[in-house]
Enzyme design. Structure first.
Site, short mmCIF file in Angstrom:
data_model
loop_
_atom_site.label_atom_id
_atom_site.label_comp_id
_atom_site.label_asym_id
_atom_site.label_seq_id
_atom_site.Cartn_x
_atom_site.Cartn_y
_atom_site.Cartn_z
N VAL A 141 0.83 -1.21 0.00
CA VAL A 141 0.00 0.00 0.00
C VAL A 141 0.87 1.25 0.00
O VAL A 141 0.57 2.23 -0.69
CB VAL A 141 -0.93 -0.02 1.24
CG1 VAL A 141 -1.68 1.30 1.37
CG2 VAL A 141 -1.91 -1.18 1.15
N GLU A 142 1.95 1.23 0.78
CA GLU A 142 2.79 2.41 0.96
C GLU A 142 3.58 2.77 -0.29
O GLU A 142 3.67 3.94 -0.66
CB GLU A 142 3.76 2.19 2.12
CG GLU A 142 3.18 2.41 3.51
CD GLU A 142 3.02 3.88 3.83
OE1 GLU A 142 3.34 4.73 2.99
OE2 GLU A 142 2.56 4.19 4.94
N SER A 143 4.18 1.78 -0.90
CA SER A 143 5.19 2.09 -1.92
C SER A 143 5.16 1.16 -3.12
O SER A 143 6.06 1.25 -3.97
CB SER A 143 6.58 1.99 -1.28
OG SER A 143 6.81 0.65 -0.83
N TYR A 247 -6.16 5.70 2.69
CA TYR A 247 -4.99 4.88 2.97
C TYR A 247 -5.37 3.58 3.70
O TYR A 247 -5.01 2.49 3.27
CB TYR A 247 -4.02 5.70 3.80
CG TYR A 247 -2.83 4.98 4.37
CD1 TYR A 247 -1.71 4.73 3.58
CD2 TYR A 247 -2.81 4.56 5.70
CE1 TYR A 247 -0.60 4.09 4.11
CE2 TYR A 247 -1.71 3.92 6.23
CZ TYR A 247 -0.62 3.69 5.43
OH TYR A 247 0.48 3.05 5.96
#
Length: 492
Positions: A141-143, A247
């Site tokens: 999800v982050e990167s 997010y």
């Protein structure tokens, strides 16, 4: 006559007492081996008691066997899916993210290619800390699992750590090494940070994840606002920035699709063991030397270890390298046998457990290293022990010429340069742009590694002066001198 009667009475009394002493009490059942002393082993009494003992033993064993044994998975992704724990609450925001993933059914397959060398290690770290397995999805999800990615807010790596957060949780950054790009080091820091946030938000993982993205203070403020308006302050009730509001649903949507085994969402396959092994050389090294020792391609070595910014490790470490070898391949390699394996002769009373503690390893690793399927040890048996040997110098001397060494010692002339900070700039990006160390930027501008850069402010840099080039002669003068050389002497 009286004497005879008295004698008979005494004898009867003695026989009665003897019978009492030799008869087992009904309140204390004799064990089979005690019965065997009184009776022959073939007597019915002995056989009955022995059968009863066997029945009791089998019943107890059946109880042990009836306990559910832990399920083992050959595929890592199947184990991850089985251990996902977050509750999924259907909301429009969640449905929106689910639909996004379903429009890209190959998403996880593509990102998994980047995650492949590291995912097993990350899953193990999460299990060791007793955290929900859903956190293994956070780097996706982050990167999108890109170790070198930089955000506009100067967050770096697969976990998108800010420099100050990384520093607080033990990850260093200098001109040699950026721990935020080191996948395993940054994983330790990110998980410790998540544990801290989980505790700060009283065991609410959704609040902790939101704070991980947007900051602890902002989430606390949103919770207070929610409660003042008469709500409970649940994540779904908070007013948060759009990025943060989307997010958490991103992670939950991914978790839902995996748990539901949605037929339109493709799940990768990975062996459920480490495909890479970390080796600590415990001294400064040059990548060229590691290549020659291990036989691993240099580009592959740099690719697996993106935390190292130069061809050498930092003088003060870290000195760990992730190699593209399974644990078994590493142990069987000539490199490991030469530098990281010693032998030990088994002594009396030695056990695998005791030896594992003594040599700071695990029983499983010790047995695997010695290709042992049984834990039995023989006195005098020689075992291989995972223990580093003293290594030769792992550095390369690049100054092959005294002239080059002398040239390097010459002072570099510099000139002051002012740089206007732009939105999204970081010290790291500026240092790379101007090819200067971050620590010099900090020193020149009296800053700390945790200092925030404000757009519009000036940074002072000391950059090398441009090389002076000799002036070209003026064309007319040059031509006149040339004419004088070639023109014949016309004087009388």
């Amino acid at each position: 006559m009286k004497l005879c009667i008295k004698t008979v009475l005494i004898l009867c009394t003695l026989l009665t007492l003897t019978a009492c002493l030799s008869t087992p009490s009904s309140d204390s059942r004799a064990e089979p081996h005690e019965i065997a002393e009184l009776f022959n082993a073939s007597t019915p009494e002995y056989k009955t008691l022995k059968a009863q003992a066997e029945t009791q033993k089998n019943t107890e064993q059946a109880k042990v066997d009836s306990k559910p044994k832990p399920i083992t998975y050959d595929d890592l992704w199947q184990e991850i899916i089985a251990e996902l724990a977050f509750d999924i609450v259907p909301t429009p925001r969640l449905q929106k993210r689910i639909n996004w993933y379903l429009k890209q059914p190959d998403y996880l397959l593509k990102v998994n290619r980047r995650a492949k060398p590291y995912l097993f290690h990350i899953a193990q770290k999460i299990k060791q800390k007793g955290l929900p397995m859903d956190l293994v999805l956070l780097p996706f999800v982050e990167s999108d699992f890109r170790p070198k990615v930089h955000s506009s807010q100067s967050a770096v790596g697969i976990w998108q750590l800010m420099d100050s957060t990384a520093y607080h949780f033990g990850v260093t950054t200098d001109e040699w090494y950026d721990g935020r790009q080191d996948v395993l080091a940054s994983t330790d820091a990110a998980l410790d940070y998540l544990v801290y946030l989980y505790q700060r938000f009283n065991g609410d993982w959704l609040h902790a994840l939101a704070a991980y993205n947007t900051g602890e203070g902002r989430v606390k403020k949103a919770i207070r606002t929610s409660r003042k308006s008469g709500k409970q302050g649940y994540f779904w009730q908070l007013k948060l920035p759009k990025e943060t509001a989307d997010y958490v649903p991103k992670l939950l949507a991914l978790s839902y699709l995996l748990q539901a085994k949605h037929p339109k969402f493709k799940v990768p396959q990975l062996p459920n063991y480490a495909l890479t092994s970390e080796v600590d050389f415990a001294q400064r090294f040059d990548f060229s030397v590691i290549v020659s020792l291990t036989g691993v391609d240099k580009n592959r070595l740099h690719q697996l270890n993106p935390g190292y910014l130069q061809h050498q490790s930092a003088p003060n470490g870290p000195h760990k390298v992730l190699l593209p070898l399974t644990e078994k391949q590493l142990w069987q390699s000539e490199f490991f046998q030469r530098y990281f394996s010693q032998t030990y002769t088994v002594a009396k009373n030695d056990t695998f457990y005791a030896l594992a503690r003594r040599f700071n390893t695990s029983v499983q690793s010790l047995m695997a290293l010695n290709n042992k399927k049984s834990s039995l040890l023989r006195v005098g048996e020689v075992l291989k022990i995972k223990k580093a040997q003293p290594l030769d110098n792992l550095m390369v001397e690049y100054q092959v010429s005294p002239y080059l060494a002398q040239e390097e010692k010459r002072p570099v002339l510099t000139m002051e340069h002012e740089y206007i900070i732009q939105n999204g700039d970081s010290l790291w990006e500026i240092s790379k742009q101007f090819n200067v160390p971050v620590k010099d930027l900090l020193t020149w501008n009296n800053l700390k590694s945790t200092s925030l850069l404000k757009p519009g402010k000036k940074l002072l840099l000391h950059l090398p002066r441009p090389a002076q080039t000799p002036k070209k002669p003026e064309p007319k003068k040059f031509l006149s001198e040339l004419e004088q050389l070639v023109k014949p002497n016309t004087s009388p």
